[in-house]
Design an enzyme around this catalytic site. Structure first.
Site, short mmCIF file in Angstrom:
data_model
loop_
_atom_site.label_atom_id
_atom_site.label_comp_id
_atom_site.label_asym_id
_atom_site.label_seq_id
_atom_site.Cartn_x
_atom_site.Cartn_y
_atom_site.Cartn_z
CG ASP A 1 -7.87 4.73 9.86
OD1 ASP A 1 -8.87 4.51 9.16
OD2 ASP A 1 -6.82 4.08 9.75
CG HIS B 1 -8.13 -2.51 10.47
ND1 HIS B 1 -6.99 -2.17 9.79
CD2 HIS B 1 -9.15 -1.89 9.85
CE1 HIS B 1 -7.30 -1.36 8.79
NE2 HIS B 1 -8.61 -1.17 8.80
NE ARG C 1 -3.43 0.09 2.83
CZ ARG C 1 -3.97 0.39 4.01
NH1 ARG C 1 -3.79 -0.43 5.05
NH2 ARG C 1 -4.66 1.51 4.16
#
Length: 279
Positions: A259, A187, A144
């Site tokens: 985020d 996450h 990424r």
């Protein structure tokens, strides 16, 4: 998804399904949210996405500015608009494979991605990734990132942002002040980057510093602890990082967006509600 930003209403939200929920329609009408974030669960055909975006905007009341509609469309494994006729763009790292003109490739990737988003009514792309791929064991960044070299990551990230702006899509650089050196996924848990302050300034922060100088309109925060910068709070909730470092030292004047607050790094330790209203 909920996030904090510097817009009139600080709240950006997501929802389930491919139609606008009545509750969100009411919030939009009352001006209680300023942004809507679309995920894969909201995406069908281009016609469906376009209709949903029109419905979101029409729900806003007369006194409420049109809400911004955002999506994560980095390319590679982080893309929400997938499947024909949407283009399956490569990950950011692919731009580094060109020995020359790689900035032109990154700018073209940003422009092509933005053109598809614009065509279906989306305003904001949570890209480019400005993280430096400095830890091979990182479970969440990897390809990424544009590069493991800070200068290359900066140059290609800025080029992507320029391409995005050229097609009318606001780019959001992420994840400030750098998620590349983590060995955990925010996450799932709260990562800690134990690099010293000078290493962070030289490596992780370089792409963000250069993007700020280049005029990138928005940055997204990282749910990561950096003891060298703040021993008490993760970046998303840290005045030392977001005000003293980002606003004062780096002189960034654009929007700051968190985020997703329901990620476990924040939700499990602080709670979504408390995090959303923290200073």
């Amino acid at each position: 998804k909920a996030g904090k930003s510097t817009f009139a209403s600080p709240l950006w939200v997501g929802f389930e399904g491919q139609t606008l929920p009545a509750s969100l329609s009411r919030w939009l009408a009352r001006g209680e949210v300023s942004g809507v974030v679309l995920f894969s669960r909201n995406i069908g055909s281009p016609a469906q996405v376009g209709g949903l975006c029109r419905e979101i905007r029409s729900a806003a009341g007369r006194g409420n500015p049109l809400p911004l509609i955002a999506v994560d469309q980095e390319g590679g494994r982080v893309a929400r608009l997938i499947g024909p006729p949407f283009t399956r763009f490569p990950p950011a790292r692919a731009c580094s494979l060109f020995c020359c003109r790689n900035e032109s490739v990154a700018e073209g990737l940003g422009a092509a991605t933005a053109a598809e988003l614009r065509a279906v009514g989306i305003d904001v792309n949570f890209a480019p990734v400005l993280d430096v791929d400095s830890n091979p064991a990182n479970p969440v960044i990897g390809d990424r990132a544009f590069s493991e070299d800070p200068r290359t990551a900066a140059a290609l990230g800025i080029a992507f942002a320029i391409g995005s702006l050229s097609r009318g899509i606001l780019p959001v650089g992420k994840h400030f002040p750098g998620h590349g050196d983590t060995s955990a996924d925010s996450h799932e848990e709260l990562p800690v980057v134990r690099a010293g302050r000078q290493t962070l300034l030289r490596r992780e922060l370089l792409p963000f510093r250069r993007a700020a100088r280049a005029g990138i309109p928005a940055l997204m925060t990282a749910h990561v602890m950096y003891p060298a910068l703040d021993r008490a709070m993760p970046a998303t909730l840290s005045p030392k990082i977001l005000h003293d470092l980002l606003r004062l030292r780096l002189r960034f004047r654009g929007a700051v967006i968190s985020d997703a607050l329901e990620m476990k790094a924040i939700a499990d330790r602080y709670g979504v509600g408390e995090a959303a209203v923290s200073p």
